[in-house]
Design a protein around this motif. Structure first.
Motif, PDB file in Angstrom:
ATOM      1  N   UNK A 264       0.843  -1.195   0.000  1.00 60.31           N
ATOM      2  CA  UNK A 264       0.000   0.000   0.000  1.00 60.31           C
ATOM      3  C   UNK A 264       0.874   1.239   0.000  1.00 60.31           C
ATOM      4  N   UNK A 265       0.673   2.109  -0.972  1.00 58.53           N
ATOM      5  CA  UNK A 265       1.367   3.384  -1.009  1.00 58.53           C
ATOM      6  C   UNK A 265       2.559   3.384  -1.955  1.00 58.53           C
ATOM      7  N   UNK A 266       2.817   4.543  -2.550  1.00 55.71           N
ATOM      8  CA  UNK A 266       3.918   4.664  -3.506  1.00 55.71           C
ATOM      9  C   UNK A 266       5.249   4.303  -2.878  1.00 55.71           C
ATOM     10  N   UNK A 267       5.476   4.696  -1.624  1.00 52.70           N
ATOM     11  CA  UNK A 267       6.760   4.442  -0.989  1.00 52.70           C
ATOM     12  C   UNK A 267       7.023   2.945  -0.843  1.00 52.70           C
ATOM     13  N   UNK A 268       6.009   2.180  -0.438  1.00 53.23           N
ATOM     14  CA  UNK A 268       6.215   0.752  -0.256  1.00 53.23           C
ATOM     15  C   UNK A 268       6.491   0.058  -1.586  1.00 53.23           C
ATOM     16  N   UNK A 269       5.759   0.431  -2.622  1.00 52.07           N
ATOM     17  CA  UNK A 269       6.037  -0.173  -3.924  1.00 52.07           C
ATOM     18  C   UNK A 269       7.431   0.210  -4.418  1.00 52.07           C
ATOM     19  N   UNK A 270       7.845   1.449  -4.186  1.00 52.04           N
ATOM     20  CA  UNK A 270       9.187   1.863  -4.598  1.00 52.04           C
ATOM     21  C   UNK A 270      10.249   1.057  -3.858  1.00 52.04           C
ATOM     22  N   UNK A 271      10.040   0.828  -2.566  1.00 52.05           N
ATOM     23  CA  UNK A 271      10.984   0.020  -1.801  1.00 52.05           C
ATOM     24  C   UNK A 271      11.037  -1.405  -2.340  1.00 52.05           C
ATOM     25  N   UNK A 272       9.871  -1.969  -2.649  1.00 53.31           N
ATOM     26  CA  UNK A 272       9.835  -3.326  -3.197  1.00 53.31           C
ATOM     27  C   UNK A 272      10.601  -3.414  -4.514  1.00 53.31           C
ATOM     28  N   UNK A 273      10.424  -2.415  -5.377  1.00 53.71           N
ATOM     29  CA  UNK A 273      11.107  -2.426  -6.665  1.00 53.71           C
ATOM     30  C   UNK A 273      12.599  -2.193  -6.528  1.00 53.71           C
ATOM     31  N   UNK A 274      13.017  -1.577  -5.440  1.00 50.60           N
ATOM     32  CA  UNK A 274      14.451  -1.329  -5.234  1.00 50.60           C
ATOM     33  C   UNK A 274      15.195  -2.593  -4.834  1.00 50.60           C
ATOM     34  N   UNK A 275      14.466  -3.656  -4.454  1.00 48.22           N
ATOM     35  CA  UNK A 275      15.084  -4.930  -4.119  1.00 48.22           C
ATOM     36  C   UNK A 275      15.120  -5.823  -5.353  1.00 48.22           C
ATOM     37  N   UNK A 276      15.801  -6.927  -5.220  1.00 46.75           N
ATOM     38  CA  UNK A 276      15.852  -7.904  -6.308  1.00 46.75           C
ATOM     39  C   UNK A 276      14.847  -9.028  -6.106  1.00 46.75           C
ATOM     40  N   UNK A 277      13.926  -8.848  -5.149  1.00 42.61           N
ATOM     41  CA  UNK A 277      13.090  -9.966  -4.709  1.00 42.61           C
ATOM     42  C   UNK A 277      11.954 -10.294  -5.660  1.00 42.61           C
ATOM     43  N   UNK A 278      11.338  -9.294  -6.278  1.00 45.44           N
ATOM     44  CA  UNK A 278      10.048  -9.500  -6.930  1.00 45.44           C
ATOM     45  C   UNK A 278      10.175  -9.471  -8.447  1.00 45.44           C
ATOM     46  N   UNK A 279       9.910 -10.618  -9.062  1.00 42.14           N
ATOM     47  CA  UNK A 279       9.887 -10.681 -10.523  1.00 42.14           C
ATOM     48  C   UNK A 279       8.551 -10.212 -11.071  1.00 42.14           C
ATOM     49  N   UNK A 280       7.499 -10.369 -10.254  1.00 43.76           N
ATOM     50  CA  UNK A 280       6.141 -10.013 -10.654  1.00 43.76           C
ATOM     51  C   UNK A 280       5.533  -9.146  -9.552  1.00 43.76           C
ATOM     52  N   UNK A 281       4.950  -8.018  -9.934  1.00 45.26           N
ATOM     53  CA  UNK A 281       4.358  -7.089  -8.965  1.00 45.26           C
ATOM     54  C   UNK A 281       2.867  -6.961  -9.275  1.00 45.26           C
ATOM     55  N   UNK A 282       2.031  -7.069  -8.203  1.00 47.71           N
ATOM     56  CA  UNK A 282       0.592  -7.266  -8.380  1.00 47.71           C
ATOM     57  C   UNK A 282      -0.250  -6.341  -7.498  1.00 47.71           C
ATOM     58  N   UNK A 283      -0.227  -5.042  -7.730  1.00 49.04           N
ATOM     59  CA  UNK A 283      -1.115  -4.185  -6.940  1.00 49.04           C
ATOM     60  C   UNK A 283      -2.580  -4.500  -7.208  1.00 49.04           C
ATOM     61  N   UNK A 284      -3.398  -4.256  -6.209  1.00 47.61           N
ATOM     62  CA  UNK A 284      -4.844  -4.459  -6.307  1.00 47.61           C
ATOM     63  C   UNK A 284      -5.489  -3.083  -6.254  1.00 47.61           C
ATOM     64  N   UNK A 285      -6.064  -2.626  -7.362  1.00 42.95           N
ATOM     65  CA  UNK A 285      -6.557  -1.250  -7.412  1.00 42.95           C
ATOM     66  C   UNK A 285      -7.814  -1.039  -6.577  1.00 42.95           C
ATOM     67  N   UNK A 286      -8.424  -2.099  -6.041  1.00 44.29           N
ATOM     68  CA  UNK A 286      -9.544  -1.935  -5.124  1.00 44.29           C
ATOM     69  C   UNK A 286      -9.134  -2.006  -3.666  1.00 44.29           C
ATOM     70  N   UNK A 287      -7.852  -2.311  -3.407  1.00 45.85           N
ATOM     71  CA  UNK A 287      -7.335  -2.333  -2.034  1.00 45.85           C
ATOM     72  C   UNK A 287      -6.571  -1.060  -1.714  1.00 45.85           C
ATOM     73  N   UNK A 288      -5.853  -0.544  -2.703  1.00 51.13           N
ATOM     74  CA  UNK A 288      -5.175   0.737  -2.558  1.00 51.13           C
ATOM     75  C   UNK A 288      -5.008   1.370  -3.928  1.00 51.13           C
ATOM     76  N   UNK A 289      -5.247   2.668  -3.986  1.00 55.79           N
ATOM     77  CA  UNK A 289      -4.786   3.457  -5.112  1.00 55.79           C
ATOM     78  C   UNK A 289      -5.757   3.716  -6.237  1.00 55.79           C
TER      79      UNK A 289
END
Length: 387
Positions: A264-289
């Motif tokens: 949830x939130x731009x900052x958390x997604x940015x942190x996730x993308x800054x790592x090498x952990x996630x090959x696939x990213x799956x935001x839910x537009x009805x949960x946040x944003x």
């Protein structure tokens, strides 16, 4: 005026006259099973907005858990979000999204419900974008600069006889399938073996553990399941574990990792993308944003060289909104389509888009291009007693 829809999208200010929530529930014969809980019925909370000129937009709030959550989210929308939206005219949906999010930030802290409040704001944002696009006569996928054909996959295959449901979805046109796991190593492996035998080597398979394991358990399961040639392993550990644990697991897993529905939130997604952990990213537009939050995230995901696959497991409005979100940015990946029977999927999004050879082509109608058939779901509506 700069917008996520571009500088010259033809957007005009709008003022709302009505903001309301509609709650629906439908019983199901076969419960939807996850590693952390079971859904014995299917709920949906729609958001309907109407401006002072009579234009209407539709959105949807994620509400699957807890089982009493739909009515609560509806009351939150009408008691906390709607009064702010009705206060003034708005230049863009993003302006409204940012203002409401800021106004309700402290309420989220005070109540301990920042996620629930974010969900109600997200559903309203979807409705505002639908309204704006309908006003200017553009489908949302085009307003956001995308194309209208997207890949989809059949999601939510339960651990009980998943082959039966997968076969039906294959016959409907799906070519990619996601199995629920986290029900014991032998059962999970047996289910995947049955699916691979049924669907063949060409079918795309994924698994979703719904946060079932710790790092060591997830690494062991990834090793055991690797032979099934999985596209990704989704939320194998709790979504709130430190990034260091996700990075560690990614280094030990032969299967790419996916997550994002519980970020949830731009900052958390940015942190996730800054790592090498996630090959696939799956935001839910009805949960946040809604679109205002998730479209910039989607563009960032693709910019980081990752796969963007919107999460959705609810009613038809949120599903079609997820399709427009994916269509807006393109790229490899899929939109999640719940495989389990749910009348609130098809009846709340008429005309419902057809799946042909693993893909959906969105229509040219303005906004989301769909609307709920309220006469058909009249008997499924639940009074939530805010007013």
């Amino acid at each position: 005026m700069t917008s996520i829809a571009g500088d010259a999208a033809g957007l005009a200010s709008f003022r709302l006259a009505k903001v309301e929530a509609l709650v629906f529930r439908v019983p199901v014969e076969q419960p939807v099973q996850t590693s952390f809980g079971i859904m014995h019925d299917r709920p949906a909370v729609l958001v309907r907005v109407e401006d002072t000129e009579g234009a209407v937009g539709w959105g949807e709030i994620w509400c699957n858990f807890p089982s009493v959550g739909a009515e609560h989210r509806a009351r939150l929308l009408e008691s906390a979000v709607a009064p702010i939206l009705l206060e003034r005219a708005w230049d863009t949906p993003e302006q409204a999204f940012d203002a409401v999010s800021k106004r309700l930030h402290v309420l989220g802290i005070q109540t301990g419900e920042p996620g629930t409040i974010a969900q109600t704001i997200a559903g309203a944002d979807i409705a505002l974008w639908d309204l704006v696009a309908r006003r200017i006569g553009q489908p949302l996928w085009r307003l956001f600069g995308g194309t209208n054909r997207i890949g989809v996959y059949a999601s939510g295959l339960n651990p009980t006889e998943p082959e039966r449901l997968a076969a039906a979805k294959r016959d409907e046109g799906f070519r990619a399938f996601k199995l629920k796991v986290g029900f014991g190593a032998e059962r999970d492996a047996s289910n995947l073996r049955g699916l691979r035998d049924l669907l063949g080597d060409d079918a795309t398979l994924m698994v979703d553990a719904n946060q079932a394991w710790d790092v060591d358990q997830a690494a062991e399961m990834a090793r055991r399941l690797a032979d099934f040639r999985l596209q990704w392993m989704e939320e194998p550990i709790p979504a709130d574990r430190p990034w260091s644990e996700w990075v560690q697991l990614a280094g030990r897993s032969p299967i790419p990792l996916a997550a994002g529905e519980n970020m949830r939130g731009h900052a958390q997604f940015a942190e996730a993308l800054s790592t090498s952990a996630f090959a696939v990213v799956q935001p839910d537009l009805g949960k946040w944003g809604g679109f205002s939050g998730c479209l910039p995230v989607a563009r960032a995901v693709l910019g980081a060289g990752r796969m963007f696959c919107p999460h959705w497991l609810g009613g038809g409005i949120g599903l079609v909104a997820s399709m427009h979100l994916k269509a807006a940015v393109g790229g490899a990946g899929y939109v999640e389509v719940d495989a389990n029977p749910n009348p609130l999927r098809e009846l709340l999004a008429r005309p419902y888009p057809a799946v042909v050879e693993g893909a959906v082509t969105l229509c040219e109608e303005p906004g989301l291009g769909v609307a709920p058939d309220l006469d058909a779901v009249r008997g499924l509506r639940v009074k939530h007693a805010y007013r």
